[in-house]
Design a protein around this motif. Sequence first.
Motif, PDB file in Angstrom:
ATOM      1  N   ARG A   1       0.845  -1.201   0.000  1.00 45.41           N
ATOM      2  CA  ARG A   1       0.000   0.000   0.000  1.00 45.41           C
ATOM      3  C   ARG A   1       0.882   1.252   0.000  1.00 45.41           C
ATOM      4  O   ARG A   1       0.599   2.210  -0.691  1.00 45.41           O
ATOM      5  N   SER A   2       1.909   1.234   0.810  1.00 46.14           N
ATOM      6  CA  SER A   2       2.847   2.351   0.891  1.00 46.14           C
ATOM      7  C   SER A   2       4.248   1.756   1.024  1.00 46.14           C
ATOM      8  O   SER A   2       4.642   1.335   2.099  1.00 46.14           O
TER       9      SER A   2
ATOM     10  N   GLY B   1      -0.679   1.894  -7.965  1.00 45.07           N
ATOM     11  CA  GLY B   1      -1.861   1.610  -8.771  1.00 45.07           C
ATOM     12  C   GLY B   1      -1.489   1.264 -10.204  1.00 45.07           C
ATOM     13  O   GLY B   1      -0.333   1.390 -10.622  1.00 45.07           O
TER      14      GLY B   1
ATOM     15  N   SER C   1      -1.732   5.157 -11.375  1.00 43.09           N
ATOM     16  CA  SER C   1      -2.970   5.918 -11.157  1.00 43.09           C
ATOM     17  C   SER C   1      -3.034   6.575  -9.781  1.00 43.09           C
ATOM     18  O   SER C   1      -3.737   7.564  -9.603  1.00 43.09           O
ATOM     19  N   ARG C   2      -2.279   6.044  -8.806  1.00 42.52           N
ATOM     20  CA  ARG C   2      -2.277   6.618  -7.454  1.00 42.52           C
ATOM     21  C   ARG C   2      -1.023   7.441  -7.160  1.00 42.52           C
ATOM     22  O   ARG C   2      -0.829   7.879  -6.025  1.00 42.52           O
TER      23      ARG C   2
ATOM     24  N   PRO D   1       0.265  11.153 -11.902  1.00 45.62           N
ATOM     25  CA  PRO D   1       0.218   9.927 -12.702  1.00 45.62           C
ATOM     26  C   PRO D   1       0.776  10.080 -14.117  1.00 45.62           C
ATOM     27  O   PRO D   1       1.534   9.225 -14.577  1.00 45.62           O
TER      28      PRO D   1
END
Length: 164
Positions: A57-58, A126, A130-131, A135
């Motif tokens: 996630r990170s 993403g 995208s995240r 982007p």
Amino acid sequence: MPNLQTLITATLVGIGGTLIFDAVMALMARFLGYTATNWRMVGRWMGHIPNGQFIQRSLKDAKPILGETILGWSFHYAIGIGYGLLLALIWGADWFADPQLAQPMSLSIALLVLPYFIMMPGMGLGIAASRAPSPNVARLKSVFGHSVFGLGLFLAALVLEIVS
């Protein structure tokens, strides 16, 4: 299946293309402030995969991995070698005897699917970044980097063809 000499040449072309890529990125970082891929973080991402963590996630918050810098750089060069081997598998030994720019450029652009659909999502950015904070900038940097690498493969093949 390519012969041993073609596989050795392909490996050297992959390494040479990666070295050229790294040199261009270092020059751009030095003189233009370009931020290149952080291979340490790629190593961190890869280091978590054997534990079943394919997606972070990170990534910056993920637990550091022992040897992540070496792992990331090794992965970077292994991918470069893989591209050289793909050139051999797709276009054969004849391409190395008379390298043309179209083949490594088309391969490098076609294989943008790898960072867009595997690496970026796996590293928490993403699909196709995208995240990411920007982007389109991240996507264009991938296109640019892959283009430089394709050119690097071509130049490495030219040098090997001239010296052999």
